[in-house]
Design an enzyme around this catalytic site. Structure first.
Site: not given
Lengths: 897, 630
Positions: B155, B67, B201
């Protein structure tokens, strides 16, 4: 055109050396056209039959499929060819052993699906082979056929024991759709079989649990469903501690599936959760918290077979509902709201926690979800588990000014049942309602009636609000007050509600009576909102009474005729409110001798009905059944308005007429079924049998429950009974209809003194037991294997002392017990006899709780003896029941919860 | 073959995400971010570890960017334009569209601060030209063996998790993701895959967040209360992401509650970003997608462009202004005007860098804020702190790991102590191997590698037809049902010299090998005392004939093993494959304890044979026979 196509078709078929697909398309064209004659179809069938045998000779397997497909289509469109198609399919399967699996599968399902319509002897020959053929096709290597047959598994009538094994085996198939079909089959199977072996149930359940981890979404979906169904089955078949363990395991197992990535699986999981009942409280509380609660931390539950997930930590349930409510898909969110209903009923603690979440859901962007959340709250309110706190109010009252009208409506529905704990909350609610009224004047009716309701429920809070409000409208305060606005209307309605409030000892004197005079100025508006409660006249009378009263204690009511204490005002109005019928009667006959007139009217009406019912009968004979039924229905409805108390003497006539109308209605229906059959298939169905059974019961009641019938009346009833039995025999013997040719309904005139036997049964004796009434929350305790006494309060009307009375207690169809009631033991007269009776129920089962259906019945001594009751110490004749069945809830002693 | 995972950045820290994975000979770089906390060489990942010679084109098969946040893409222009990487780069369409904006914005800030510029505007443009954009769930064949696929990650707009497989080894790199949906973005969504490795993550490795509804409610309540009292609301935000999220929330609430108070957007990046959101509807949440046909959710109904003259206009309003931490720019200007009034409200983001006005407001409840030496602002307005985070919490990570059930997990993008806790939870609760390597460390483990083989016709045929069995679990002897479908286990893998590997059906083996069928049989010969046998049944007339001995034995065994069925064949008794007969051969090869008993005349020898299937039955029978002796 039809002929041309047919000859064309026959031409091609005759040319057997070279059959093209064209012939099938021609046949299909003919078949699709609804105006094609049966004759043509018949000759197509003829050709197909020869073709099928010919094909087997030349043996291009390819054509079998087309022939069978066509046969299948014919069987669907023209059902009456079914027997012939069955014959063809049968011969085909006999003569062509090397038919392709697809064709064989289609032939099998076709012949099985037309089973009920085809000739029975042929089918029995065929069905023996069905099972074998089904199995051999399933175990064949053709996957599409396997999948197809398994997904329609229930039509093949395979023995359940065999089917269970086969389906369980196929849950291991490498093809996902076969696995899915097998699971679906097992779900269906669980609903219709009785498995004795608990290990088997456990095995099936755990097999489904294993498939929850399948890689394919569709399999997981079905697995969730199966886990839910078999899990319930397993729980039902467990006892004691293991029952609780399994039900907990089931709940947690399903909770763990709400974190699946697929929307459909999540929806299925929540649907399943919504249907589950018993679960431990700590698990329910865990579903409301993402954090693992201390109590759940170490607990593990029954898991599954494979070693990897051999036990299931209770923490898997963590936050299941939170995840559901904040899901991305509104379908899932709405399902999650729905599934919270059941646990919210079962546990008050859960309800409190869930309410906080649900209130937040009112902020959702989807109307469907908001509505579902409100509906769930309403559900909680109905079961008394809705505890609204101040922190909820911002969201909750926000729903009152929502854009969507159904949200507002439902929010008001919830509010109506909400108990408000302090004045602050009450004030917030009233202010929001006023705000909502100002914004959406179209809601006025419902909103004002809600204000009335909450005012009645919270009288003392309402008083203090009115006290604050009054100076604003007081003309002496010289403010320009607009009487027409919503705020005033709302406050006036609130003021009206106060004297009618449920609370005692109101400080009524602190309300200035002049406020009621103001209310009169918007009488129309108020009365429209209160239509469900009282009519305009009552309201006016009430308002003028309130406004004229100077002191709180002695006030006049209704044109100064009666003097009564103010508390009684409330009760008087209360009774009017709770009995809308009597209010209505008052309105109609608003004079002193109204009572007399009611009876007079009723008698006239009965006479009218009995005179006119004879003229209805010719209509039945002409087949105008709908007109007849409409007429009878409207008569009955009108008649019902006169019946207030069935035990009253004059009402016996009304009851008799009403039941007589029922009999005529059923008779007309049965007559119509027999005499004017639309088609033969309808006649075979159970509908007629059902009507006739009902008719017989009604006639028996008419004959036995009324005392003092004259000879003519009894004869009339017996004639009708004969007609009914003739109609019954006509199902099997057409000639019986001829006997009915000359029947027509005769006029019945009855005499003054008929009495109606009636019984009222209440469960639970409020003096002896602590609980006031019996319901599933307050069951009667019992010890399994020992008899338990069922405390019944019985009130009999017009039952002669020599009547043989029985109490019937039914647990299920085959387990029922009868106890004789000796009327001589009890005091009372024939007119009303009230007593407490405690029949023992002996065969208490080994379950935690069960429901008994209790009913009082009278033996019909004049009828033939019935064998069925003998040997149980029960009645020897048919029973006529004097009351509706009453449910009694029982629960095992010493088990808490 | 093995999987080697070299962590260049975001190992036990947050910032400069960069992981290089070698998987079955292919080398993929996931993310190429920069660390915002450093200005020296630590700012970028240590690329020299990939290739000493600097020949990155041959060292790497491709780069995948998840991203557009700078800690995931910041080093990309440097790596391609300065270090000279020319190979393929993959990212999603929205990332490709928005990344240049972010990079250029950052470059300008750096230049503005007077720092040395790492790359030029042209560098960014050239870098972006090398990028291949991919769509969600689109299979991209990078080369003959390497296939990648993007999955939705929530996200931020365009964030993706990437699946990569080389031959039979497969892995997923999550990037940053969110397991609970926003108003404007959906939750992460992935298929149940067979994975060797999952790199996830772990920003919130121990936090478990409550329902987002509570946070939304608090926010709306505060804003509603403020505007209904005639106050002004300042919402300082970043241009992308949270601005849209809050705006949708407010716009929706406004519509539902029929509010008429204006909402303003300050011009600039936010409006430009909104344009992108409107176009990239496919990457937003389900709700936005559903209603898109009737109304684009980013066409805010109640939102107007802000005009500077409105700053001191009377009446309530809501204003979105950048930057998010009130560190300068327009939001600071508005703050100066509105802070002194009690009825106004300022909402702060969950995290503010120390030194900014936002940070000062967050710490305690100051009444005065010093902007610089000369200006001091009275703060009388209300302050509301928001805690919306687009990262998944610990439960979300656990849920994802549980759903995917990979063979190994590597944690990156988190803080060391918290990652350790999560690591131990994954190991203990899910039983999955888990690692949290530091920067520049390499983790290796074996990968799955399948071999292609031929199959015989008979094996294929038997594999097509179902062949399930319900074996009894003999060890635990539980009543529970166990199903297994053995069609594959009936195969036998064969490998002839110089031939291809082939699977054949077990029935074919004998013909293929060409030998005869040999069965292994067990034998056991032992002696029993004759007297004791006579004692067992006195009624039977005892002679020394062998048949009568077997008769006695038959009676005894039938009692014990009735359910298995004891067969009396001439001269021997049989139970399943177990066979016993009287042994006359003194040199019987199966004979045991020859020495002890051979002297005793009153001794009869029994010789038993059985195959392995009936091992347990055999020993039971023998023990019964021996017990007769006692």
């Amino acid at each position: 055109m039809e002929q041309k196509l047919l000859s064309n078709f026959e031409q091609i078929c005759k040319n057997q050396t070279k059959i093209s697909l064209k012939s099938f398309s021609i046949a299909r064209t003919l078949l699709v056209n609804p105006s094609t004659s049966d004759q043509t179809i018949s000759s197509i069938l003829q050709n197909l039959e020869t073709l099928s045998t010919a094909v087997s000779a030349s043996n291009p397997q390819f054509y079998h499929l087309h022939v069978i497909t066509l046969l299948c289509e014919i069987s669907i469109v023209r059902r009456h060819f079914s027997p012939r198609i069955t014959t063809i399919l049968h011969s085909l399967s006999l003569h062509c052993p090397n038919i392709t699996p697809r064709a064989a599968g289609l032939a099998l399902s076709t012949s099985v699906s037309i089973y009920p319509a085809s000739a029975s002897n042929l089918v029995s020959a065929f069905s023996e082979g069905t099972e074998g053929l089904f199995l051999s096709l399933c175990f064949g290597s053709c996957v599409p056929v396997r999948q197809r047959l398994l997904s329609d598994v229930e039509i093949f009538n395979v023995r359940p024991s065999l089917l269970l094994t086969v389906l369980t085996g196929f849950t291991k198939d490498p093809y996902p759709y076969v696995r899915k079909a097998a699971l679906d089959g097992l779900i269906g199977l669980c609903k219709c079989i009785v498995v004795e072996d608990r290990g088997m149930i456990e095995g099936c359940y755990l097999r489904a649990v294993e498939l929850l981890f399948d890689t394919e979404e569709c399999v997981r979906c079905s697995a969730v469903h199966m886990v839910s169904e078999w899990g319930k089955f397993l729980v039902a078949n467990s006892e004691g501690k293991s029952k609780r363990d399994w039900s907990d395991a089931l709940y947690v197992q399903l909770c763990s599936m709400v974190r699946d990535m697929s929307m459909n699986v999540k929806i299925e999981a929540f649907n399943a959760l919504g249907k589950l009942g018993m679960t431990s409280e700590y698990i329910l509380m865990q579903t409301l918290s993402k954090k693992v609660l201390p109590i759940t931390k170490e607990k593990t539950l029954h898991g599954q077979l494979s070693r990897k997930h051999s036990n299931l930590p209770a923490s898997s349930a963590a936050g299941a509902f939170i995840h559901g409510l904040e899901d991305e898909f509104h379908e899932v969110r709405s399902c999650a709201c729905y599934s919270m209903r059941m646990p919210a009923i079962l546990s008050a603690g859960f309800a409190t926690g869930a309410l906080g979440l649900l209130m937040d859901v009112l902020n959702d962007d989807s109307v469907v979800v908001r509505l579902q959340a409100l509906e769930t709250m309403h559900h909680m309110a109905v079961y008394g588990h809705l505890k609204v706190q101040e922190m909820h109010m911002h969201m909750f009252l926000g729903a009152l000014i929502d854009m969507n009208s159904s949200i507002r409506l439902t929010a008001r529905k919830v509010l109506r049942l909400t108990k408000l704990h302090d004045l602050i909350l009450f004030k917030l609610v009233v202010d929001s309602l006023i705000q909502s009224l100002e914004k959406y004047p179209q809601d006025e009716m419902d909103a004002l009636s809600l204000i009335f309701d909450i005012g009645r429920n919270h009288g003392s809070f309402a008083i203090s609000i009115i006290k604050e409000f009054f100076p604003e409208v007081d003309p002496s305060s010289e403010c320009n007050w607009d009487f027409n606005n919503s705020k005033t209307a709302a406050h006036l309605v609130l003021a009206i509600s106060i004297p009618l409030s449920h609370g005692k000892q109101q400080q009524l004197d602190s309300i200035p009576s002049i406020i009621y005079s103001y209310a009169v100025t918007i009488l129309g508006r108020i009365s429209r909102s209160l239509t469900g409660v009282m009519n305009q006249d009552t309201l006016l009378a009430y308002l003028s009474h309130c406004s004229r009263s100077s002191g709180p204690h002695l006030i006049e009511f209704m044109k100064g005729e009666d003097k009564m204490v103010e508390d009684d005002v409330a009760t008087k109005i209360d009774t009017q409110i709770t009995c809308p019928v009597s209010v209505r009667l008052d309105v109609v006959h608003n004079n002193n001798d109204g009572d007399f007139e009611v009876h007079d009217n009723a008698d006239n009406y009965i006479k009218f009905i009995l005179a006119n019912i004879v003229q209805v009968w010719p209509l039945v004979k002409f087949g105008c059944i709908h007109e007849v039924l409409t007429t009878l229905r409207s008569w009955k409805e009108e008649l019902a308005t006169f019946i207030t108390d069935p035990s009253c003497q004059s009402n016996s006539h009304l009851t008799f007429t009403s039941q007589y109308l029922d009999v005529v209605k059923l008779l007309s229906k049965a007559w119509w079924h027999v005499m004017c059959p639309m088609d033969l298939i309808c006649k075979e169905s159970g509908n007629l049998g059902y009507i006739l059974q009902k008719l017989e019961n009604k006639l028996r009641e008419l004959q036995h429950r009324f005392i003092g019938l004259s000879k003519e009346e009894e004869l009339h009833i017996q004639e009708l009974t004969h007609v009914a039995s003739t109609l019954k025999s006509s199902i099997f013997d057409e000639s019986a209809i001829k006997k009915l040719q000359f029947f027509s309904l005769k006029e019945i005139i009855f005499h003054e003194n008929i009495k109606y036997m009636d019984a009222e049964v209440d469960v639970g004796d409020k003096y002896k037991y602590k609980y006031k009434y019996n319901d599933w929350l307050n069951p009667i305790p019992f010890v399994a294997g020992l008899p338990v006494g069922i405390p019944l309060k019985i009130r009999l009307h017009n039952v002669p002392i020599e009547t043989k009375l029985w109490v019937k207690m039914t647990m299920y169809e085959k387990l029922r017990e009868y106890v004789y009631v000796d009327l001589k033991q009890f005091e009372g007269c024939e007119k009303v006899r009230e007593f407490t009776f405690m029949p023992p129920f002996h065969r208490t089962p080994k379950v935690n709780c069960f429901v008994l259906r209790v009913c009082v019945g009278m033996e019909c001594l004049c009828e033939e003896e019935v064998d069925g009751f003998r040997g149980h110490g029960g009645p020897t004749h048919e029973l006529v029941y004097l009351c509706k069945e009453k449910e009694v809830f029982l629960s095992m002693v010493g088990k808490k919860g | 073959m093995a999987i080697d995972c070299l962590v260049l950045g975001a190992g036990q820290e947050v910032g400069k995400s960069c992981v290089v994975v070698s998987i079955n000979g292919k080398r993929i770089m996931f993310d190429c971010g920069m660390h915002m906390g450093y200005t020296d060489h630590n700012r970028y990942p240590d690329f020299s570890l990939i290739s000493k010679s600097g020949d990155f084109n041959n060292a790497l098969s491709c780069i995948i960017i998840t991203h557009f946040h700078l800690d995931h893409i910041g080093a990309l222009p440097y790596f391609t334009e300065v270090c000279g990487y020319n190979g393929p780069i993959y990212m999603t369409y929205p990332t490709k569209a928005l990344a240049p904006l972010m990079l250029e914005d950052y470059r300008k800030v750096m230049v503005g601060r007077g720092e040395e510029q790492q790359f030029t505007y042209e560098n960014i443009i050239d870098c972006m030209k090398k990028v291949t954009a991919v769509d969600l769930k689109q299979n991209v064949q990078v080369d003959k063996d390497l296939q990648i696929r993007a999955y939705y990650a929530g996200h931020v707009l365009g964030a993706a998790m990437f699946y990569a497989c080389v031959g039979d080894s497969a892995m997923v790199y999550t990037g940053d993701y969110n397991m609970t949906p926003d108003r404007h973005l959906g939750a992460a969504q992935i298929d149940r895959l067979q994975l060797d490795l999952l790199i996830t993550e772990s920003t919130y490795a121990t936090t478990i967040r409550d329902s987002k509804y509570a946070r939304e409610r608090e926010f709306l309540k505060a804003v509603h209360k403020c505007v209904s009292n005639g106050g002004k609301v300042l919402i300082p935000t970043f241009a992308l992401g949270r601005a849209q999220e809050l705006c949708i929330l407010l716009d929706d609430y406004w519509e539902r509650m029929n509010l008429k108070v204006p909402i303003y957007f300050s011009a600039g990046l936010t409006i430009q970003a909104n344009l992108y959101y409107k176009v990239l509807i496919n990457w937003t949440s389900q709700k936005v997608k559903d209603t898109y046909a009737t109304r684009n959710a980013f066409d805010f109904k109640n939102v107007h462009q802000f005009d500077r003259t409105l700053l001191d206009a009377p009446g309530p309003c809501v204003l979105f202004a950048t930057p998010g931490m009130i560190s300068g720019g327009f939001s600071l200007e508005v703050f100066k005007h509105w802070a002194p009034c009690e009825s106004n409200l300022i909402t702060l983001p969950g995290y503010c860098v120390a030194g900014t006005v936002g940070h000062k407001l967050m710490s305690g409840k100051p009444t005065k804020v010093d902007l610089d030496k000369d200006t001091q602002i009275d703060v009388r307005c209300q302050i509301h702190q928001l805690s919306f985070s687009p990262h998944t919490d610990a439960k979300g990570i656990m849920d994802l790991v549980k759903f995917l059930s990979p063979k190994h997990v590597i944690l990156v993008h988190g803080e060391k102590p918290k990652m350790d806790l999560l690591k131990s939870r994954i190991k203990s609760e899910l039983g999955i191997e888990c690692f949290d390597p530091a920067n520049t460390e390499t983790v290796s483990f074996p990968s799955t590698h399948f071999i292609k083989s031929d199959a015989s016709n008979a094996f294929i045929r038997s594999s097509l037809t179902p062949n399930f069995k319900f074996p009894k679990d003999e060890i635990t002897d539980t009543p529970s049902l166990h199903v297994c479908d053995e069609r594959v286990s009936e195969g036998i893998l064969t490998m002839g010299k110089g031939q291809k590997v082939k699977v054949i059906h077990q029935d074919e083996l004998v013909t293929m090998v060409g030998g005869g069928k040999t069965e292994v049989e067990f034998g056991y010969c032992f002696g029993l005392n004759l007297c004791s046998l006579k004692n067992v049944s006195k009624e039977v007339r005892v002679s020394n004939g062998d048949d009568s001995l077997l008769g006695v034995l038959n009676m005894k065994l039938s009692d014990e093993f009735g359910e298995l069925g004891v067969r009396d064949c001439k001269g021997s008794l049989e139970v399943n494959s177990f066979r016993v007969r009287v042994c006359k051969n003194d040199d019987c090869p199966h004979r045991v304890d020859r020495d002890e008993l051979s002297e005793r005349l009153e001794c009869v020898f029994f010789c038993c044979n059985w195959s392995i299937l009936d091992k347990s039955i055999a020993w039971r029978v023998i023990s019964v026979m021996k017990n007769m002796d006692l």
